[in-house]
Each structure stands twice: as structure tokens, then as C-alpha cells.
Write a protein that holds these residues in place. Structure first.
Motif, PDB file in Angstrom:
ATOM      1  N   PHE A  65      -2.068   0.355  -6.313  1.00 34.69           N
ATOM      2  CA  PHE A  65      -1.176   1.081  -5.408  1.00 34.69           C
ATOM      3  C   PHE A  65      -1.832   2.375  -4.942  1.00 34.69           C
ATOM      4  O   PHE A  65      -2.412   3.108  -5.735  1.00 34.69           O
ATOM      5  N   HIS A  66      -1.728   2.662  -3.654  1.00 31.71           N
ATOM      6  CA  HIS A  66      -2.248   3.907  -3.083  1.00 31.71           C
ATOM      7  C   HIS A  66      -1.147   4.969  -3.185  1.00 31.71           C
ATOM      8  O   HIS A  66      -0.173   4.917  -2.435  1.00 31.71           O
ATOM      9  N   ARG A  67      -1.305   5.900  -4.084  1.00 28.66           N
ATOM     10  CA  ARG A  67      -0.280   6.946  -4.261  1.00 28.66           C
ATOM     11  C   ARG A  67      -0.040   7.749  -2.988  1.00 28.66           C
ATOM     12  O   ARG A  67       1.065   8.212  -2.748  1.00 28.66           O
ATOM     13  N   GLU A  68      -1.076   7.905  -2.182  1.00 35.00           N
ATOM     14  CA  GLU A  68      -0.909   8.675  -0.950  1.00 35.00           C
ATOM     15  C   GLU A  68       0.060   8.003   0.024  1.00 35.00           C
ATOM     16  O   GLU A  68       0.546   8.636   0.950  1.00 35.00           O
ATOM     17  N   GLY A  71       3.273   9.740   0.734  1.00 32.21           N
ATOM     18  CA  GLY A  71       3.281  10.914   1.589  1.00 32.21           C
ATOM     19  C   GLY A  71       3.354  12.210   0.804  1.00 32.21           C
ATOM     20  O   GLY A  71       3.221  12.239  -0.418  1.00 32.21           O
ATOM     21  N   PRO A  72       3.594  13.310   1.514  1.00 31.08           N
ATOM     22  CA  PRO A  72       3.654  14.618   0.854  1.00 31.08           C
ATOM     23  C   PRO A  72       4.796  14.696  -0.162  1.00 31.08           C
ATOM     24  O   PRO A  72       4.699  15.414  -1.153  1.00 31.08           O
ATOM     25  N   GLU A  73       5.846  13.929   0.071  1.00 32.56           N
ATOM     26  CA  GLU A  73       6.958  13.914  -0.884  1.00 32.56           C
ATOM     27  C   GLU A  73       6.498  13.389  -2.244  1.00 32.56           C
ATOM     28  O   GLU A  73       6.925  13.874  -3.280  1.00 32.56           O
ATOM     29  N   GLY A  74       5.623  12.396  -2.220  1.00 33.00           N
ATOM     30  CA  GLY A  74       5.123  11.824  -3.465  1.00 33.00           C
ATOM     31  C   GLY A  74       4.325  12.825  -4.268  1.00 33.00           C
ATOM     32  O   GLY A  74       4.467  12.903  -5.489  1.00 33.00           O
ATOM     33  N   ARG A  78       5.511  14.185  -7.926  1.00 43.83           N
ATOM     34  CA  ARG A  78       4.717  14.056  -9.158  1.00 43.83           C
ATOM     35  C   ARG A  78       4.687  15.370  -9.931  1.00 43.83           C
ATOM     36  O   ARG A  78       4.839  15.388 -11.146  1.00 43.83           O
ATOM     37  N   ASP A  79       4.495  16.463  -9.210  1.00 47.12           N
ATOM     38  CA  ASP A  79       4.468  17.770  -9.872  1.00 47.12           C
ATOM     39  C   ASP A  79       5.829  18.105 -10.473  1.00 47.12           C
ATOM     40  O   ASP A  79       5.920  18.593 -11.598  1.00 47.12           O
ATOM     41  N   LEU A  80       6.892  17.827  -9.743  1.00 43.05           N
ATOM     42  CA  LEU A  80       8.237  18.148 -10.201  1.00 43.05           C
ATOM     43  C   LEU A  80       8.668  17.268 -11.376  1.00 43.05           C
ATOM     44  O   LEU A  80       9.349  17.729 -12.296  1.00 43.05           O
ATOM     45  N   GLN A 106      11.559   5.462   0.594  1.00 37.43           N
ATOM     46  CA  GLN A 106      11.759   4.970   1.962  1.00 37.43           C
ATOM     47  C   GLN A 106      10.417   4.828   2.678  1.00 37.43           C
ATOM     48  O   GLN A 106      10.169   3.842   3.354  1.00 37.43           O
ATOM     49  N   ARG A 107       9.549   5.812   2.500  1.00 41.08           N
ATOM     50  CA  ARG A 107       8.227   5.773   3.128  1.00 41.08           C
ATOM     51  C   ARG A 107       7.451   4.530   2.658  1.00 41.08           C
ATOM     52  O   ARG A 107       6.822   3.841   3.448  1.00 41.08           O
ATOM     53  N   VAL A 108       7.521   4.247   1.363  1.00 36.97           N
ATOM     54  CA  VAL A 108       6.824   3.084   0.810  1.00 36.97           C
ATOM     55  C   VAL A 108       7.397   1.794   1.384  1.00 36.97           C
ATOM     56  O   VAL A 108       6.652   0.901   1.794  1.00 36.97           O
ATOM     57  N   PHE A 109       8.707   1.674   1.437  1.00 35.36           N
ATOM     58  CA  PHE A 109       9.311   0.438   1.924  1.00 35.36           C
ATOM     59  C   PHE A 109       9.067   0.205   3.402  1.00 35.36           C
ATOM     60  O   PHE A 109       9.120  -0.924   3.869  1.00 35.36           O
ATOM     61  N   GLU A 110       8.792   1.253   4.155  1.00 34.05           N
ATOM     62  CA  GLU A 110       8.547   1.101   5.591  1.00 34.05           C
ATOM     63  C   GLU A 110       7.064   0.923   5.918  1.00 34.05           C
ATOM     64  O   GLU A 110       6.717   0.586   7.037  1.00 34.05           O
TER      65      GLU A 110
END
Length: 127
Positions: A65-68, A71-74, A78-80, A106-110
Motif C-alpha cells: 500500500f502507498h501511504r501517500e 494524502g496530507p490527511e494521512g 499518523r502523527d496524531l 474517502q481519498r483512498v476509496f476514490e
């Protein structure tokens, strides 16, 4: 089969069905392999990657899986989540974590599958 299964899960998500969002749960649903049967082996190596081996003919694949793709939310999530797991978050941070999870999910599913995964031959031999 893997692509068809993932596309089916995405269709169900978009249709409003709820299910557990864990990669291992998805693998168990799609393949029928389980930890209890011993044909699913869990190794926590810090990345979301799955290797599949078909013993009948020796074919194999590894999906990483590409963690990027989250997006920036990911990245922010991760930090939070480190604070969430440590039990040191404020109420506001807990709400922020929930919001970030929804946006990243949502970003991943789209996203197209090619943006989500790299699929190649595993370097390790079948266990």
C-alpha cells in the motif's frame, strides 16, 4: 481476483454499507484465509503489505500500500494517532483524528488501484 475483490469492497462502501476497515479483515473476507486456520501469518513490520502464495502451483504476489495515497490527511493522522494510542489527546484532537480518518478513507476509496498499490513478486519464499 484481488482487483475484483477490492472493487467490490469499494462499491459496497460507496453504497453506504459499513464494514471493518482493517487490511487483515479484508484479506480474510476476500481469501478465506484466517489466523486460526494457520494459512494467514501476521508479521508486524511497520508497513501495509501483503504477500500471497498459492501452494498448488507456486504462484505468488506481494501488494504494498502507498501511504501517500491517503494524502496530507494521512500524514497528519499518523502523527496524531501516536497521541491517541498513548492516551494523551485532548477532546479536540480526538475529533480531529475522526475527521482526518474520514477524509483519508474517502481519498483512498476514490483513488485508482494503481495509485494505491504496487504489486510485484515477493522476494521471500513461501513460508
Amino acid at each position: 481476483m484481488c482487483q475484483t475483490g477490492i472493487q467490490n469492497l469499494i462499491r459496497q462502501f460507496r453504497a453506504g454499507r459499513t464494514f471493518v476497515y482493517c487490511g487483515v479483515d479484508g484479506i480474510q473476507v476476500l481469501t478465506g484465509c484466517t489466523l486460526g486456520k494457520g494459512n494467514l501469518i501476521h508479521k508486524d513490520l511497520g508497513k501495509t503489505a501483503f504477500s500471497f502464495y498459492r501452494t498448488t502451483d507456486g504462484k505468488a504476489l506481494r501488494a504494498v500500500f502507498h501511504r501517500e495515497a491517503m494524502g496530507p490527511e494521512g500524514h497528519e493522522l499518523r502523527d496524531l494517532m501516536k497521541k491517541v494510542f498513548a492516551g494523551t489527546t485532548t477532546e479536540q484532537e480526538q475529533q480531529q483524528a475522526k475527521t482526518l480518518k474520514l477524509k483519508a478513507r474517502q481519498r483512498v476509496f476514490e483513488a485508482p488501484l494503481t495509485d494505491l498499490l504496487t504489486v510485484a513478486q515477493p522476494k521471500a519464499l513461501a513460508p
